[in-house]
Design a protein around this motif. Structure first.
Motif, short mmCIF file in Angstrom:
data_model
loop_
_atom_site.label_atom_id
_atom_site.label_comp_id
_atom_site.label_asym_id
_atom_site.label_seq_id
_atom_site.Cartn_x
_atom_site.Cartn_y
_atom_site.Cartn_z
N GLY B 304 0.80 -1.22 0.00
CA GLY B 304 0.00 0.00 0.00
C GLY B 304 0.83 1.26 0.00
N LYS B 323 -4.57 0.79 2.13
CA LYS B 323 -4.49 2.20 1.78
C LYS B 323 -3.11 2.77 1.98
CE LYS B 323 -9.12 2.96 3.52
NZ LYS B 323 -9.02 2.22 4.79
N SER B 324 -2.40 2.24 2.95
CA SER B 324 -1.10 2.81 3.27
C SER B 324 -0.29 1.77 4.03
CB SER B 324 -1.27 4.05 4.15
OG SER B 324 -1.84 3.66 5.37
N PRO B 325 1.02 1.97 4.14
CA PRO B 325 1.82 1.04 4.94
C PRO B 325 1.30 0.95 6.37
CG PRO B 325 3.25 2.45 3.66
CD PRO B 325 1.87 2.98 3.48
#
Lengths: 340, 502, 319
Positions: B304, B323-325
């Motif tokens: 992500g 969505k994101s790390p």
């Protein structure tokens, strides 16, 4: 003083022993050395001023005055510190001080507390805007805050009719409670000092919260922080909000001290706060800087002003000296970092 | 050809970085009018050698003969001015200037009044392209050109400077097939003009089409130089890998568990496409391939860290949108990145803090960082990883690369992941630390973690993995079980014999 | 893909001429809806006022093309005006003017030295210089305005040539010269090269330090010309003059299509950018809108222009 230092300073032995993890976390030795150096500079300057003034300078009343005179700068510098740790810079803090002072005075019709809440609310919006533009739009911080300072300044002038304001929209005078901030105190300590102290404690505590601690992380290496799961947006935007809030408190103190609101109130504060923070050892390349260093930075600037006065250096040239000081501090800090 | 004297002669070149030898006693001759191919797997020392020839690096030992003179070293500028030109993958041109301005940058034709003589400059530039047989508008800004055309500009620039030696570093990696044809036509023309070409490419077929001689490097040593006719595909690959190391497969009889992560049709324009694989609990899935094959990019998409455009990620039986790390870590997917300095550590901070980032928020007490609790957890991993020196409060900058890498791995252990993506886990790591990292990986595997290990080290890939995926040109080129994998097979797939992408 | 490419080229076209298009739209708006806008007197007033910013913007343009920024211009205006005023009373018109320009350029040279030879970021160097310039101005002037008595000097700021403000003519001439310089001279092209790719420029043998030194000195030089016009119109030197002028020049350059990341920017765009702010200011005045809104408009325009160039850069990187 020595005891205090020992308390902060991790001894080498404790550092190498495996068990003593708790106490030595943040104070990497280099950090501490910087602070001792700064203290040395400050003490040297105080001694110089004492000799120059034949002892008048170190009279308690004079030292106390230096403290109260620099309250606003200190409060604002704490916000600047947060931003500089994130590897940003906030060129709008000064104008936010002015804007808040105008807003607080103009809304005096609503009592003595509401105006301050209005102002705090307004600067939160400004902080969110700046933070989002820096983080999501990836615009350089100095451009965003420079533009923001213009917008804020301009709004301050629009609502205040372009000049200093002395009363609310409906003519209510500034509430005596607010004005008494600068005259009254408890235990013989004036309120501005107490407010400043509260701000110092609050920011020190904030830097010990997880989000606050991440300020150093994203300033140190944002890519690592990102992959390590640090919520960068939240950290950055919070930093801009807090910087705004502190500037707003600075604006409130200004109103209390001078008894008016002025869009230009904080003109010099942007530069001065950057000077204080960088002199205090924070690096413009991010990830470094301490509350203690910033306090000493502010005091160094304050004492410097005094020395210049003692030496009969005209106040006019002081911006030049501050400008030069910023350059020198940044230069020395950048050299220090490349050495490490 | 052989009766000519070489124009450039490298003699016993040696170079090491922080004590680790990268090149040892390498000889290389370049004759005018030949296409000399430089081959070797990742880390064989090709790029270091190129940088020494182009003047960016100074060799520790050895000399360079150029045009009959002997030099211990020279500057990039000197090389550039004296006819040794490198056409890099990442193009060394100025995007905002025009094609003609780029070609003559620093050497512009002037008018009487010392103005830049634009018309003459454009005419000269056009002449260069005419000689090359390339149709090019020299008045447009460089940044408006496609990458392939920018390469041509770089070649034109070299020619305008009277190039005698031209180094082409993977020139075709971003080319379409027709562009490759165009380039080859040009290379043949350059040969006629008696320019010596050093050609680096991962496309073996290209080598046999365009090359005259081949030099093979392995682990910084010269393996073999010979005429193209002395090689065939298999023997070339063999000499590139040809180690006689017995590979100990780690097979501890443990059965792997069910699928924990499965990726279907993952893709992003211009980076990777159509990536599908399944990762099981208790499995180490190796990902081989050449640098630039899209492995790191694939890992970042799974994590992500970059937005994916296509494909599904199914984790623990559920399709998820990472969505994101931050989100990935919360789910239990962690990444140890390839570039330790840029993405792995926060400099100037202590080792323990560097290991603790995933814990700081989780373990907060009244909103404050609860260092005591965090340190306890960190210390466990710190000890298990045997990070040296044994002082977790040391500034992480002061540690060796191997110990920094252990700390970065430790950070992910603290995050308590179920899936670990390790991108080149032992790059730049000394032997001792390497073994320790392997041991940790094995322990994790036995605990049921799933590990996706990206590695350019074929031995590592084969000794540590249960299965091996090979990526080439942004796609999965094939898969081997650990039993059937050989270095030759992996390399043959990685070298992407199927031609170019796009 | 094709759609995106089309959109990209459309965007880059828009970016290239956005300033001129925007200026045209604003002028048309002013002509149609704002009374007295299209009058000779008003247009003259705009030119008188904004040719000063125009000079600053030309200097700022050079700095921004190299990827730097000059935040010191505002206080250099004050500094130059003071030095000119003080010297004029003592050594006469011509030496005073030459001296003021020289001293101001020296400060620019100093900034250039710091930017090119240390690792201090340009915005900090020039921020420091902003303080230094202001301090020196106040110091020399003893914090008070210094009147200028030289009638000839005072008349120049208001002079007209065939009905056009002389200072505007000078600005246009300077712009044409700078345009030619950036187009035809080696150094001009090298300024773009340094801003676009410092590494490639270095490899091509360009003396990067020299280029940077030049642009900061030049920025101060052009600022000092603007400052002289300003002082002439004011009839005095003022230590508190020029506050915020650097913002106007930055805004004009950015709105004129230059990128803060260096490598782009044009004289024509910058001229249009200056005029956009002049015209907006005038329209605000004539429509009875508080002039205090100017700062907000400036800020928003800077932000949108920077954001636009950022979006453009990301697109071109992807492609």
């Amino acid at each position: 003083m020595a005891k205090l230092l020992e308390k902060i300073m991790p001894s080498e032995k404790a550092n190498d022993a495996k068990g003593s993890l708790g106490s030595t976390r943040k104070s990497l030795n280099s950090n501490l050395k910087d602070i001792i150096q700064l203290l040395g500079v400050l003490l040297g300057m105080i001694a110089f001023a004492a000799i120059l003034s034949k002892g008048v300078f170190i009279q308690p009343i004079n030292l106390y005055n230096i403290l109260t005179q620099n309250c606003i700068l200190l409060v604002v510098s704490l916000g600047q510190l947060l931003i500089i740790i994130t590897k940003g810079i906030d060129l709008s803090v000064g104008m936010i001080v002015g804007f808040s002072s105008v807003l607080i005075v103009l809304t005096q019709d609503f009592g003595s507390v509401l105006p301050i809440l209005f102002a705090l609310g307004a600067v939160i919006v400004i902080g969110i805007a700046s933070g989002c533009l820096v983080h999501y739009a990836k615009l350089p911080a100095f451009v965003v805050t420079l533009a923001m300072s213009q917008i804020v300044y301009s709004i301050g002038k629009v609502i205040g009719g372009g000049a200093a304001v002395y009363s609310g929209f409906n003519g209510s005078p500034i509430s005596p409670g607010l004005l008494s901030l600068y005259t009254d105190g408890i235990f013989g300590i004036q309120y501005p000092l107490i407010i400043t102290l509260v701000c110092i404690i609050a920011i020190s505590l904030y830097l010990k919260t997880s989000i606050g601690h991440f300020t150093y992380t994203i300033g140190g290496n944002q890519k690592t922080a990102y992959l390590s799961g640090v919520p960068i947006a939240r950290v950055k935007i919070t930093a801009y909000i807090i910087a705004g809030l502190l500037a707003c408190i600075g604006g409130m103190l200004f109103v209390a001290r001078v008894g008016l609101g002025d869009p230009q109130a904080g003109d010099a504060l942007t530069m001065d706060s950057i000077a204080a923070v960088t002199v205090g050892g924070a690096s413009l390349s991010g990830g470094a800087g301490t509350v203690v260093g910033t306090i000493i930075g502010v005091l160094i600037l304050g004492v410097l002003n005094n020395i210049l006065n003692l030496l009969n250096v005209p106040p006019a040239i002081q911006p030049a000296i501050k400008g030069g000081l910023i350059l020198l501090a940044v230069y020395l800090n950048s050299r220090k970092i490349s050495e490490r | 050809m052989n009766d000519l004297t070489p124009i450039l002669k490298l003699k016993q070149i040696g170079k090491s970085f922080s004590g680790i030898p990268v090149l040892t006693n390498v000889d290389l001759d370049l004759y005018p009018g030949e296409v000399h191919c430089l081959m070797g797997e990742n880390g064989a020392g090709k790029s270091t050698l190129i940088k020494i020839i182009s003047g960016s690096y100074t060799a520790d030992s050895g000399e360079i003969d150029y045009l009959g003179q002997t030099y211990p070293s020279y500057s990039p500028r000197w090389a550039h001015r004296n006819g040794i030109n490198t056409i890099y993958q990442e193009i060394d041109l100025v995007p905002h200037l025009t094609v003609a301005e780029n070609i003559f940058l620093g050497n512009e034709p002037l008018t009487k009044f010392k103005n830049i003589n634009k018309s003459e400059m454009n005419k000269k530039a056009e002449a260069v392209f005419n000689d090359m047989g390339v149709d090019m508008d020299v008045r447009v800004k460089l940044q408006t050109l496609k990458v392939a055309n920018q390469q041509l500009v770089a070649i034109a620039k070299a020619l305008a400077f009277n190039s005698k030696v031209m180094i082409l570093d993977e020139p075709t990696s971003v080319f379409t097939n027709t562009e490759v044809e165009l380039l080859f036509k040009l290379i043949r023309k350059l040969k006629e003009q008696k320019i010596a070409l050093l050609y680096i490419s991962h496309h073996i077929e290209e080598i046999f089409e365009i090359g005259d001689r081949i030099t093979v490097l392995r682990d910084g040593n010269l393996v073999r130089t010979g005429l193209i006719g002395e090689f065939n595909k298999d023997s070339l690959i063999k000499s590139m890998v040809g180690r006689d190391v017995k590979i100990e497969r780690h097979d501890d009889g443990k059965k792997m568990g069910g699928v924990i992560l499965s990726v279907e049709g993952l893709g992003q324009d211009g980076v990777v496409d159509d990536i599908s694989f399944k990762l099981h609990k208790g499995e180490i899935l190796g990902v081989g391939g050449l640098v630039g094959a899209g492995r790191t990019e694939m890992a970042r998409l799974v994590m992500g860290a970059d937005r994916r455009q296509r494909g599904k990620v199914i984790y623990m039986g559920k399709e998820i949108q990472i969505k994101s790390p931050n989100h990935a870590l919360a789910l239990g997917i962690g990444l140890v990145p390839e570039d330790r300095k840029q993405e792995g550590i926060v400099p100037m901070r202590s080792v323990s803090e560097n290991m603790a980032y995933s814990l700081i928020e989780k373990r907060a007490r009244f909103g404050l960082v609860h260092w005591k609790a965090i340190k306890k957890m960190v210390l466990e991993n710190f000890t298990a990883l045997n990070v040296q020196p044994q002082s977790p409060e040391k500034n992480i900058n002061l540690l060796s690369g191997g110990n920094q890498q252990k700390a970065v791995l430790g950070k992910m252990l603290c995050a308590d992941c179920d899936v670990l993506i390790l991108d080149e886990p032992t790059r730049g790591v000394d032997v001792g630390a390497r073994e320790e990292i392997y041991k940790v990986m094995k322990d994790l595997k036995n605990k049921g973690l799933a590990i996706l290990m990206i590695s350019s080290d074929l031995i590592e890939l084969m000794s540590q993995s249960d299965r091996i995926l090979v990526m080439a040109g942004g796609r999965i080129a094939g898969e081997f079980s650990s039993a059937e994998a050989t270095e030759e097979k992996i390399l043959a797939l990685a070298l992407n014999q199927g031609g170019n992408q796009q | 893909m094709e759609m995106r490419e089309k959109l990209g080229s459309y965007l880059s076209f828009l970016n290239k001429y956005s300033a001129i298009i925007a200026l045209a739209i604003i002028v048309i708006y002013g002509t149609l809806f704002v009374p007295h806008f299209m009058s000779v007197a008003n247009l003259k007033a705009i030119l008188f006022q904004y040719s000063i910013i125009g000079f600053l913007a030309l200097g700022q343009l050079l700095v921004i093309i190299t990827g730097g920024i000059d935040l010191s211009q505002g206080s250099l205006v004050a500094f130059t005006s003071i030095v000119a005023a003080v010297l004029m009373a003592q050594i006469g018109l011509v030496p005073a003017v030459v001296g003021a320009v020289l001293f101001c350029s020296l400060l620019g040279l100093f900034s250039g030295l710091l930017v090119s030879r240390t690792k201090i970021p340009a915005f900090i160097v020039t921020l420091g210089m902003l303080g230094i310039g202001r301090g020196l101005a106040k110091f020399v002037a003893n914090a008070k305005p210094v009147p200028i008595t030289d009638e000839f000097f005072r008349s120049m700021g208001r002079a007209e040539l065939i009905g056009v403000p002389l200072c505007a003519i000078l600005w246009v001439i300077a712009s044409i010269m700078l345009y030619q310089f950036l187009k035809r001279r080696r150094l001009g092209r090298y300024i773009y090269a340094v801003g676009s790719s410092e590494e490639s420029a270095r490899l091509a043998g360009i003396n990067i330090k020299k280029v940077k030194l030049f642009v900061y000195t030049m920025s101060a030089f052009l600022t000092s010309i603007g400052a002289l016009i300003w002082a002439s119109r004011l009839g005095s030197g003022s230590p508190i003059g020029g506050i915020g002028y650097e913002l106007e020049s930055i805004a004009a350059v950015i709105v004129g299509g230059a990128s803060l990341y260096g490598g782009t920017g044009s004289v024509v765009g910058t001229m249009a950018g200056v005029m956009i702010f002049g015209v907006i200011n005038s329209i605000l005045n004539l429509s009875g809108i508080s002039p205090f809104w100017q700062g907000a408009i400036k800020g928003i325009l800077i932000l949108s222009a920077v954001a636009l160039s950022q979006i453009q850069m990301r697109r071109s990187r992807k492609a």
